[in-house]
Design an enzyme around this catalytic site. Structure first.
Site, PDB file in Angstrom:
ATOM      1  CB  SER A   8      -0.844  -0.042   1.265  1.00 50.92           C
ATOM      2  OG  SER A   8      -1.609   1.305   1.364  1.00 50.92           O
ATOM      3  CG  ASN A  10      -3.531   4.726   3.594  1.00 57.07           C
ATOM      4  OD1 ASN A  10      -3.199   5.428   4.610  1.00 57.07           O
ATOM      5  ND2 ASN A  10      -4.842   4.658   3.360  1.00 57.07           N
ATOM      6  NE  ARG A  11       4.877   6.313   3.393  1.00 58.86           N
ATOM      7  CZ  ARG A  11       6.048   5.734   3.612  1.00 58.86           C
ATOM      8  NH1 ARG A  11       6.251   5.089   4.522  1.00 58.86           N
ATOM      9  NH2 ARG A  11       6.712   5.580   2.732  1.00 58.86           N
ATOM     10  CE  LYS A  12      -4.630   9.909   7.673  1.00 60.19           C
ATOM     11  NZ  LYS A  12      -5.754  10.489   7.733  1.00 60.19           N
ATOM     12  CG  ASP A  73     -10.096  -4.758  -1.251  1.00 57.15           C
ATOM     13  OD1 ASP A  73      -9.850  -3.765  -1.415  1.00 57.15           O
ATOM     14  OD2 ASP A  73     -11.143  -5.695  -1.747  1.00 57.15           O
ATOM     15  N   GLY A 156     -11.406   7.770   4.797  1.00 57.77           N
ATOM     16  CA  GLY A 156     -12.549   7.080   3.898  1.00 57.77           C
ATOM     17  C   GLY A 156     -13.918   7.545   4.561  1.00 57.77           C
ATOM     18  CG  ASP A 158     -12.619   6.095   9.657  1.00 57.97           C
ATOM     19  OD1 ASP A 158     -13.107   5.074   9.445  1.00 57.97           O
ATOM     20  OD2 ASP A 158     -11.557   6.270  10.078  1.00 57.97           O
ATOM     21  CG  HIS A 184     -12.759  -2.648   9.391  1.00 56.57           C
ATOM     22  ND1 HIS A 184     -12.384  -1.323   9.935  1.00 56.57           N
ATOM     23  CD2 HIS A 184     -12.336  -1.977   7.835  1.00 56.57           C
ATOM     24  CE1 HIS A 184     -12.072  -0.422   9.212  1.00 56.57           C
ATOM     25  NE2 HIS A 184     -11.943  -0.937   7.950  1.00 56.57           N
TER      26      HIS A 184
END
Length: 204
Positions: A8, A10-12, A73, A156, A158, A184
């Site tokens: 990924s 996405n650093r988070k 995913d 996203g 959230d 999740h």
């Protein structure tokens, strides 16, 4: 220290896995992202379920780099929309990764849906592919969809997702530690910890 590729940019997501590993006391693994390795062709997400997409991404990363690879995913399943957006969550509005547009469309679609029918779940499938084999796990986080965004944390959907275990707060109003404990992806990653511990020991 052995490298573990998180498939990924996405650093988070990278930070979330690092916190989960730290909390579990897993040492011996250095996390790297797709930005840290030579570019390779990434397969499109064409799976019908989260597990298929996660496994495909992890397989591609392992095949291209030779590094043990983790991929996830994840998405949102809304009961009133027959489980959608599901695997289309990141591109629900037609523009991949446009969180604001995706959220706005979701709220518009649920505008006339009463509170008691706004149940939803975040779902995350995580896959680990290494020379030792493949492991796929799944985590779910039940809740409901709020009527308007609240909070500025996370990403996203959230800001409009109210978990059942968050006392009325949205996922975007939780601290990173609170979210890790119940989300999740946090649940899925914790299920992956035994395999990651085995990987770390094998390379230690």
């Amino acid at each position: 220290m052995s490298p573990l590729l998180v498939a990924s940019r996405n650093r988070k997501k990278l930070a979330e896995l690092r916190r989960v590993l730290d909390a579990a006391g897993v040492t011996g693994l250095t996390l790297v992202s797709l930005d840290d390795v030579a570019p390779f062709e990434e397969a499109p997400e064409t799976g019908a379920v989260f597990e298929e997409n996660a496994l495909a991404k992890a397989r591609d990363a392992f095949a291209a780099t030779g590094l043990a690879s983790v991929a996830d995913d994840s998405g949102l399943e809304v009961a009133a929309l027959n489980g959608m957006p599901g695997v289309l969550s990141a591109r629900w509005s037609g523009r991949h990764g446009d969180d604001a547009a995706n959220t706005a469309l979701l709220l518009a679609q649920l505008r006339d849906v009463p509170d008691e029918r706004r149940a939803a779940s975040f779902v995350s499938a995580c896959a680990l592919v290494s020379a030792s084999g493949e492991v796929v796990v799944r985590g779910e986080w039940p809740g409901r969809i709020a009527r308007e965004p609240r909070g500025d944390g996370g990403f996203g959907y959230d800001p409009v997702f109210v978990p059942d275990d968050a006392a009325g707060r949205t996922a975007a109003q939780l601290s990173p530690a609170e979210k890790d404990a119940v989300s999740h992806r946090g649940r899925a990653l914790r299920l992956l910890v035994p395999a990651l511990e085995t990987l770390a020991r094998a390379r230690g």
